[in-house]
Design a protein around this motif. Structure first.
Motif, mmCIF file in Angstrom:
data_model
loop_
_atom_site.group_PDB
_atom_site.id
_atom_site.type_symbol
_atom_site.label_atom_id
_atom_site.label_comp_id
_atom_site.label_asym_id
_atom_site.label_seq_id
_atom_site.Cartn_x
_atom_site.Cartn_y
_atom_site.Cartn_z
ATOM 1 N N PHE A 1 0.808 -1.213 0.000
ATOM 2 C CA PHE A 1 0.000 0.000 0.000
ATOM 3 C C PHE A 1 0.846 1.271 0.000
ATOM 4 C CE2 PHE A 1 -2.602 -3.248 2.143
ATOM 5 C CZ PHE A 1 -3.622 -3.335 1.202
ATOM 6 N N LEU A 2 2.149 1.116 0.262
ATOM 7 C CA LEU A 2 3.051 2.265 0.308
ATOM 8 C C LEU A 2 4.013 2.213 -0.877
ATOM 9 C CD1 LEU A 2 3.881 2.185 4.116
ATOM 10 C CD2 LEU A 2 2.222 3.648 2.945
ATOM 11 N N PRO A 3 4.288 3.368 -1.487
ATOM 12 C CA PRO A 3 5.201 3.384 -2.639
ATOM 13 C C PRO A 3 6.660 3.174 -2.227
ATOM 14 C CG PRO A 3 4.566 5.611 -2.048
ATOM 15 C CD PRO A 3 3.760 4.691 -1.174
ATOM 16 N N SER A 4 7.462 2.735 -3.169
ATOM 17 C CA SER A 4 8.904 2.603 -2.939
ATOM 18 C C SER A 4 9.503 3.986 -2.720
ATOM 19 C CB SER A 4 9.573 1.955 -4.143
ATOM 20 O OG SER A 4 9.102 0.657 -4.311
ATOM 21 N N LEU A 5 10.575 4.017 -1.963
ATOM 22 C CA LEU A 5 11.283 5.266 -1.705
ATOM 23 C C LEU A 5 12.658 5.196 -2.361
ATOM 24 C CD1 LEU A 5 10.274 5.713 2.028
ATOM 25 C CD2 LEU A 5 9.385 6.971 0.056
ATOM 26 N N PRO A 6 13.211 6.334 -2.745
ATOM 27 C CA PRO A 6 14.465 6.334 -3.498
ATOM 28 C C PRO A 6 15.709 6.133 -2.644
ATOM 29 C CG PRO A 6 13.779 8.580 -3.095
ATOM 30 C CD PRO A 6 12.680 7.686 -2.563
ATOM 31 N N ALA A 7 16.780 5.806 -3.334
ATOM 32 C CA ALA A 7 18.109 5.819 -2.716
ATOM 33 C C ALA A 7 18.576 7.269 -2.685
ATOM 34 C CB ALA A 7 19.073 4.965 -3.524
ATOM 35 N N VAL A 8 19.346 7.595 -1.687
ATOM 36 C CA VAL A 8 19.923 8.937 -1.570
ATOM 37 C C VAL A 8 21.370 8.797 -1.144
ATOM 38 C CG1 VAL A 8 17.776 10.142 -0.997
ATOM 39 C CG2 VAL A 8 19.200 9.210 0.840
ATOM 40 N N GLU A 9 22.104 9.855 -1.298
ATOM 41 C CA GLU A 9 23.462 9.913 -0.772
ATOM 42 C C GLU A 9 23.463 10.846 0.423
ATOM 43 O OE1 GLU A 9 25.925 11.111 -4.084
ATOM 44 O OE2 GLU A 9 26.047 9.054 -4.801
ATOM 45 N N ILE A 10 24.186 10.453 1.439
ATOM 46 C CA ILE A 10 24.403 11.323 2.595
ATOM 47 C C ILE A 10 25.735 12.016 2.330
ATOM 48 C CG2 ILE A 10 24.632 11.432 5.103
ATOM 49 C CD1 ILE A 10 21.915 10.294 4.101
#
Length: 137
Positions: free
Chosen positions: A102-111
């Motif tokens: 029910f929840l969309p995928s979330l992206p990869a990010v760089e810290i």
């Protein structure tokens, strides 16, 4: 410290991370309509991915809180007022990662480390690189 999209030129990349949907352990978030969200500000990739993805899925949601403050998001999660989308490095022992269709995928990010114009003179990217090198040894 900032999050940024992968391969961005802003600052010095420290590591890559992934966004996670989270809630307080045991919180029955699925029974709530509309789904209450505590999210970072709209400039955050997690915010835009969450809102756009929920809209595309036709999920009814409400922005309970929008902030730049992780402590505020965590306090709302602990009070069972909302769920959130945060970097996996920010997930603590009181939270559980939500895996739901029910929840969309979330992206990869760089810290990354990025120096503001008002930062002290000693706080430079080369100083951070030196600290990282010492920690890795």
């Amino acid at each position: 410290m900032v999050t940024r999209t992968p391969n961005s030129d802003e600052g010095l990349t420290l590591f890559q991370d992934k966004g996670m949907w989270v809630a307080k352990k045991g919180f029955d978030w699925q029974s709530l309509t509309p789904l209450p969200l505590a999210l970072y500000e709209s400039s955050c990739k997690f915010h835009s991915s969450a809102v756009d993805g929920l809209h595309k899925k036709g999920t009814d949601y409400r922005l309970y809180c929008v902030t730049a403050n992780l402590a505020l998001i965590e306090s709302l999660l602990m009070a069972e007022k909302a769920i959130s989308a945060i970097a996996s490095i920010s997930v603590n022992d009181s939270l559980e990662i939500i895996e739901s269709e029910f929840l969309p995928s979330l992206p990869a990010v760089e810290i990354a480390f990025s120096r503001s114009a008002s930062a002290p003179d000693w706080l430079t990217i080369s100083w951070i690189e030196n600290v990282i090198e010492q920690v890795i040894k």
